[in-house]
Design a protein around this motif. Structure first.
Motif, PDB file in Angstrom:
ATOM      1  N   ALA A  30       0.849  -1.193   0.000  1.00 18.61           N
ATOM      2  CA  ALA A  30       0.000   0.000   0.000  1.00 18.61           C
ATOM      3  C   ALA A  30       0.886   1.245   0.000  1.00 18.61           C
ATOM      4  CB  ALA A  30      -0.925  -0.017   1.224  1.00 18.61           C
ATOM      5  N   GLN A  90      -4.921   1.280   5.741  1.00 14.50           N
ATOM      6  CA  GLN A  90      -5.062   2.598   5.103  1.00 14.50           C
ATOM      7  C   GLN A  90      -4.534   3.690   6.035  1.00 14.50           C
ATOM      8  OE1 GLN A  90      -6.837   3.254   1.931  1.00 14.50           O
ATOM      9  NE2 GLN A  90      -5.944   5.294   2.168  1.00 14.50           N
ATOM     10  N   ALA A 104      -2.700   5.911  -0.093  1.00 15.08           N
ATOM     11  CA  ALA A 104      -2.884   4.465  -0.240  1.00 15.08           C
ATOM     12  C   ALA A 104      -4.307   4.142  -0.678  1.00 15.08           C
ATOM     13  CB  ALA A 104      -2.565   3.772   1.080  1.00 15.08           C
ATOM     14  N   ASN A 105      -4.451   3.009  -1.313  1.00 14.19           N
ATOM     15  CA  ASN A 105      -5.741   2.590  -1.836  1.00 14.19           C
ATOM     16  C   ASN A 105      -6.027   1.172  -1.347  1.00 14.19           C
ATOM     17  OD1 ASN A 105      -7.972   1.908  -3.306  1.00 14.19           O
ATOM     18  ND2 ASN A 105      -7.153   2.601  -5.284  1.00 14.19           N
ATOM     19  N   VAL A 106      -6.655   1.056  -0.175  1.00 14.85           N
ATOM     20  CA  VAL A 106      -6.872  -0.239   0.475  1.00 14.85           C
ATOM     21  C   VAL A 106      -8.350  -0.401   0.777  1.00 14.85           C
ATOM     22  CG1 VAL A 106      -6.147  -1.757   2.358  1.00 14.85           C
ATOM     23  CG2 VAL A 106      -4.632   0.101   1.621  1.00 14.85           C
ATOM     24  N   SER A 107      -8.929  -1.504   0.329  1.00  4.27           N
ATOM     25  CA  SER A 107     -10.338  -1.775   0.644  1.00  4.27           C
ATOM     26  C   SER A 107     -10.489  -3.214   1.104  1.00  4.27           C
ATOM     27  CB  SER A 107     -11.208  -1.512  -0.597  1.00  4.27           C
ATOM     28  OG  SER A 107     -10.750  -2.296  -1.682  1.00  4.27           O
TER      29      SER A 107
END
Lengths: 239, 239
Positions: A35, A59, A66-69
Motif C-alpha cells: 500500500a 489505510q 494508499a488505496n486499500v479496501s
C-alpha cells in the motif's frame, strides 16, 4: 493484467502459532508495504466487515495516498488479478476449493503457505510432508485451469513486515510461469530492503517452505526475527 | 578431546556432480582453511597414497606451519578425535559400515552429506528422501555408541573454500550433543568470513541439507557460487 490491483487474503479464525494469528500478520504486513508502494490492495476475508476493518487499519498506517479496501473472499478474488494466499496450511485446501469458482482465468495466485506441523498441533519448527511435494504444488492442483501459481514470501518475518524499518531478507520466487514469477519478483522488490531471487520451478517451493521452519526454530532459540540472504550470486540474479 | 586433530575424509572415486569429484573439493577446501588456521589435519582415503598426495597438496598451499598428513581411512579414524565425513550420499552408509570398528568412542563425527538426487543419477537440484529424515540422521544410526554426530558445512561452496578469499556464508550447525555442536561452531568460525549458527537438534539437518539443492539450482541458473546468511538474529546467535 492490472499490475496495481492485489487482493490480499488474510482471513483465518484460529491461531496455531504466532505467525498465523486470525488477523494474518504476514498478510497485513505485506499489504502495508505494498500500500505504501502505491499498489491497490483488496483485503479478503470470510467476513466482509472484518476485511474492511483490516483494510481501514492498513489505510491509516499507509497514508492518504494508499488505496486499500476490504471485501468478502469471493468478491475479492473476482475483483483482483493477483491473489495472495496467506492462510495457515490446514485452511489452505478448503479455502481454495471454496474460492475456485471465483478465481478468474489469467489471474496469478501467489502462495505463501508453509505446511508447519503447528497447523495440526505439532511444532512450528517442523514441516508436514505434502503429497504433491509442497503446499504451493497442492495449491497448483486446486486452482482453475489458466491460473498461474507462484510460491514466494515464505521467509519474511511478519513482525518486521508490520514495522516501519527496511527488511534485511531475500525472497526466493518459484513458479512454472516465468511471467508470473517476474511480476512477483517486481512486487517483492517494492518492499524496502528485499531482493527477489529467481528460485526456478514451483517444485522448488518445497525447500523454500521448509526454510521457514528452520527460521522459526532460530527465532525461538535466539530470540530474533530471522530471514535469509543469498550470497555469491551476480547482480543479475536479483532481477 | 584433542581439538587440534581432525581427520578429513575426502575419498571417493566417482563424480555424480561437480561438487563431489573424486578429489573431494569440499573436503579439500575445508582442510585447506583449517590447516591455515593451525589445525592438525589428517586426510583419509581408501588409498593411503592418494591421501598422502592430497595432504601434500594442501600442505603446499597452507604453508610451512601447517600440519597435514594422509592415512588410509581406518587409520585416520583411529588417529583423530574429530572426524569429517565428506563423501557423496551414495557412498555414505557403505563407508560408515566399513569404518565403524575404527571409530573410537568419544569422537565427534561431523557429517556434511547432502542426499542430492544426483547421487543416484538424478538432478543435483533435487533431494532424495531419507528414511531417517536426513543424511545426518542416517549417519547417527550407523556410528558406534558414544560417538556424537554433528551436521554442518552443507551450504559452503567448494570452489570458494578452495580459493583464498574470505567466504560470505553462515554455517548452520545441528546436533543432539551441545558440546559437539559448540566445538563444531568454533571450527566453522575459523574459516574467514564464516559465522556459525546454532541450528538446534540433529533432526533439523534435513532442512539444511535441502538448502544445498536450492543453492545448486541457483548456481546453475545464475552462474554463481551461492551461500546463505541468516539475518535478524542477535550477535549472541553466532557464538
Amino acid at each position: 493484467m492490472r499490475p496495481n490491483s492485489h487482493e490480499w487474503k488474510a482471513g483465518s479464525t484460529h491461531a496455531p502459532n504466532r505467525d498465523y494469528r486470525w488477523d494474518g500478520p504476514a498478510g497485513m504486513g505485506l499489504a502495508l508495504r505494498w500500500a505504501r508502494a502505491g499498489e491497490t490492495i483488496i483485503i479478503g476475508s470470510r467476513d466482509e466487515q472484518r476485511a474492511q476493518i483490516a483494510a481501514a487499519a492498513i489505510q491509516r498506517r499507509a497514508g492518504n495516498n494508499a488505496n486499500v479496501s476490504g471485501l468478502e473472499n469471493s468478491a475479492a478474488c473476482a475483483a483482483a488479478d493477483i491473489l495472495m494466499l496467506t492462510v495457515p496450511f490446514d485452511g489452505q485446501a478448503t479455502l481454495l476449493k471454496q474460492l475456485k469458482p471465483a478465481i478468474t482465468e489469467g489471474s496469478i495466485l501467489i502462495d505463501t503457505t508453509v505446511p508447519l506441523a503447528a497447523s495440526v498441533g505439532g511444532r512450528a519448527s517442523r514441516i508436514l510432508g505434502v503429497w504433491q511435494g509442497s503446499a504451493a504444488q497442492q495449491t497448483a492442483e486446486l486452482v482453475p485451469a489458466g491460473v498461474s501459481v507462484v510460491a514466494a514470501f515464505h521467509n519474511l518475518s511478519a513482525d518486521l513486515l508490520n514495522g516501519d524499518d527496511d527488511l534485511d531478507c531475500d525472497v526466493i520466487v518459484c513458479s512454472d510461469d516465468p511471467d508470473a514469477a517476474q511480476l512477483t519478483r517486481e512486487l517483492a522488490a517494492k518492499i524496502p530492503g528485499v531482493r527477489a531471487v529467481d528460485g526456478g520451478k514451483l517444485e522448488n517451493a518445497r525447500i523454500v517452505e521448509q526454510i521457514t521452519a528452520l527460521l522459526v526454530g532460530l527465532n525461538i532459540r535466539h530470540k530474533g526475527h530471522s530471514g535469509i540472504r543469498i550470497t555469491g550470486l551476480p547482480p543479475s540474479a536479483y532481477r
